[in-house]
Design a protein around this motif. Structure first.
Motif, PDB file in Angstrom:
ATOM      1  N   ASN A 294       0.857  -1.185   0.000  1.00  0.00           N
ATOM      2  CA  ASN A 294       0.000   0.000   0.000  1.00  0.00           C
ATOM      3  C   ASN A 294       0.901   1.245   0.000  1.00  0.00           C
ATOM      4  O   ASN A 294       1.220   1.799   1.047  1.00  0.00           O
ATOM      5  CB  ASN A 294      -0.868  -0.080   1.268  1.00  0.00           C
ATOM      6  N   LYS A 310      -0.315  -1.560   5.656  1.00  0.00           N
ATOM      7  CA  LYS A 310      -0.094  -0.199   6.157  1.00  0.00           C
ATOM      8  C   LYS A 310       0.331   0.746   5.027  1.00  0.00           C
ATOM      9  O   LYS A 310       1.162   0.373   4.195  1.00  0.00           O
ATOM     10  CB  LYS A 310       0.997  -0.254   7.215  1.00  0.00           C
ATOM     11  N   LEU A 311      -0.212   1.947   5.020  1.00  0.00           N
ATOM     12  CA  LEU A 311       0.149   2.920   3.995  1.00  0.00           C
ATOM     13  C   LEU A 311       1.576   3.430   4.213  1.00  0.00           C
ATOM     14  O   LEU A 311       1.935   3.816   5.325  1.00  0.00           O
ATOM     15  CB  LEU A 311      -0.828   4.099   4.043  1.00  0.00           C
ATOM     16  N   ILE A 312       2.372   3.413   3.146  1.00  0.00           N
ATOM     17  CA  ILE A 312       3.699   4.036   3.189  1.00  0.00           C
ATOM     18  C   ILE A 312       3.715   5.146   2.151  1.00  0.00           C
ATOM     19  O   ILE A 312       3.460   4.903   0.977  1.00  0.00           O
ATOM     20  CB  ILE A 312       4.817   3.024   2.879  1.00  0.00           C
TER      21      ILE A 312
END
Lengths: 356, 356
Positions: A294, A310-312
């Motif tokens: 993500n 998890k957004l990076i």
């Protein structure tokens, strides 16, 4: 002659931290786009040449469950669990006594479980030729890789260009990892290949060589071999194996042996030695970023970003390795990849076992 | 004369993403080492000058619970919730009618809720002087900051060096955010200060100015004021407030008003405008890293790393901002900090509201 394969899967590589852990070494990771793990790809690759019931996996017993889970088609009795790691000579020796017990003699193809190969058919053709050379005499066959650059992380093998048999050449000697100057000289002579750690020989040939070069190991292996299939099997392995000296097949056998042939492999081999390999084995996007998970990238190029749910968000980054896992995130400049081991040393010193 | 304070806390700053979110803007974040949030520090700072029951918080109603939670000592009836954001002129007007209802007339100190001040006593002394100037006539007092460099993100205020009253100077004009060339000229003239957004005036003075400059706003505020303390209060606010034009106090009032004085503030003001401010407001270690959380740094310098429980390993990094939260991680080169807004734009376009 019956063909068997030994896939060596006992390694505890640290260079893919934080994805690789003591409890999940590199061979059990998926690093390619197909989602298959390194060991699954290794089995798939050798399948056209070796029947499933003749493929043996050597590993530490803590990884037995991982092997069963990732390779449900392997015979459970073909999973050879070492009580402790003792490097490749005892590992190969243990497999050899199992194979001898089952087939008396057989061809034995030894393969690491954590390398990648691009051209599978060429790879199989090389192994086939290796089987022929190994079968017709008491030869030890090794697969060498044509070096592209003076790598100092591999062993080298000097061959005799004038002594060939088909595509194979007689080996003059095995040499340990060189310094960069020596590696450059090796490249210039064009008489050295990289040691890939892949071998072909008869079970009887390798046992004979062990008897000559490593008599203590041979003696222990005979003891283990005598109890195979009996109720004493586990107990004897448990007692004898840990007493073996920790020694590599290269140092213990190959550096001293005669009748070694090398087959140059030009089948797109990659030992996937660090996160940097991901640049080679996965497709990058138009900005040169290799991303999975993500991820949002803004004005960022030539990064390796391995995330999950998890957004990076990467903003203005260049040349970084970013690896996110459940409990740890690595952010590393590409040129500093060898320093990842310092993170692990730091964690060990601080007794933070949960991250190792 | 009674001193009151209005703390404006309706902002939705995006520059501290991923720590700041729509649901948790900057004023409710803790960015300093003492663990206190920006708004808590703001209240603490003004307390020696204004009694707790005379401090009003203006915010959007979605933040009412946050205010109650972080500032339990504030009177609940002093939390003024705007149904929608309409910039600072309606915000200040609404507070003025509340204050007028309670005290008829009073001094009104207007402060942002998300700035930091290093020298609190100097700050209070400036405000005290401002109160004196605001009380003795229908003056509008603004606090100006001596500029260090040609910042283009702030408004500027031109003062008349020859027209002073104590430490205060008459204001010639307010100017909007300049381009860098203009900002450089402003610095050279030494006749411009930064507009800090802090003001002091009497409730009656600001209401008079609103009546003259923004008659529609005035009319609406009178309607709201008439219903305060009655059962119609909420209903009228709900109806009237959203109809107000969205206009800043600077543009709507200050750019047109007379009798403005500016007090230069030299009390270590910081508007904490982006993650880069963390380098100024927190201590760095010997490698120039400002870290908090579970962090290992190897050969890394001049980074800002804000983590939590999760391990972050930084290897060979320089000049990065790394911010880890439960569901999102930002990794941003310091020079690219203004591009963080592009991440938010991207998230908006993709309807990923959960990250905003």
């Amino acid at each position: 002659m019956k063909k068997t394969a030994l896939i060596m899967a006992g390694g505890r590589g640290e260079r893919f931290w934080p994805k690789s852990r003591k409890s999940l070494p590199k061979q059990f990771l998926s690093l390619t786009e197909d989602g298959k793990t390194m060991i699954q790809l290794t089995i798939e690759r050798i399948r056209p040449l070796v029947r499933m019931e003749d493929i043996f996996i050597s590993t530490n017993r803590v990884y037995r469950e991982l092997v069963l889970e990732q390779l449900p088609e392997i015979l459970p009795e073909n999973i050879l669990c070492e009580p402790v790691g003792r490097n490749t000579a005892p590992c190969i020796g243990l497999a050899a006594v199992h194979m001898a017990k089952r087939y008396d003699d057989a061809l034995m193809i030894v393969l690491p479980s954590d390398h990648l190969i691009k051209y599978n058919q060429m790879f199989l053709n090389v192994l086939k030729e290796g089987c022929g050379i190994a079968q017709k005499a008491a030869n030890l066959v090794t697969i060498g890789i044509t070096p592209d650059y003076p790598e100092t992380g591999y062993g080298y093998i000097k061959y005799r260009p004038e002594e060939s048999d088909g595509n194979a050449y007689a080996v003059e000697r095995f040499v340990e990892k060189p310094d960069v100057e020596t590696a450059k000289e090796y490249l210039e002579t064009e008489e050295y290949l990289w040691n890939s750690g892949m071998f072909v020989w008869k079970v009887s040939t390798i046992m004979d060589n062990i008897r000559t070069a490593l008599p203590d190991l041979y003696e222990g292996l005979v003891k283990i071999g005598e109890t195979l299939g009996t109720e004493k099997q586990e107990m004897v392995l448990e007692k004898v194996f840990p007493e073996f000296e920790s020694v590599s097949i290269d140092y213990g056998i190959m550096e001293k042996a005669q009748n070694i042939f090398i087959l140059p492999g030009v089948f797109g081999w990659d030992d996937v030695g660090s996160w940097l390999a991901v640049d080679r084995i996965r497709k990058s996007n138009e900005s040169g970023n290799v991303v999975s998970g993500n991820i949002i990238t803004i004005h960022s190029k030539n990064n390796i970003i391995q995330g999950g749910k998890k957004l990076i968000a990467a903003v203005g980054l260049e040349g970084l390795i970013i690896v996110d896992t459940e409990d740890a995130t690595l952010i590393c400049e590409k040129g500093s990849a060898p320093d990842i081991k310092m993170v692990l040393e730091n964690l060990k010193i601080c007794n933070r076992e949960e991250y190792l």
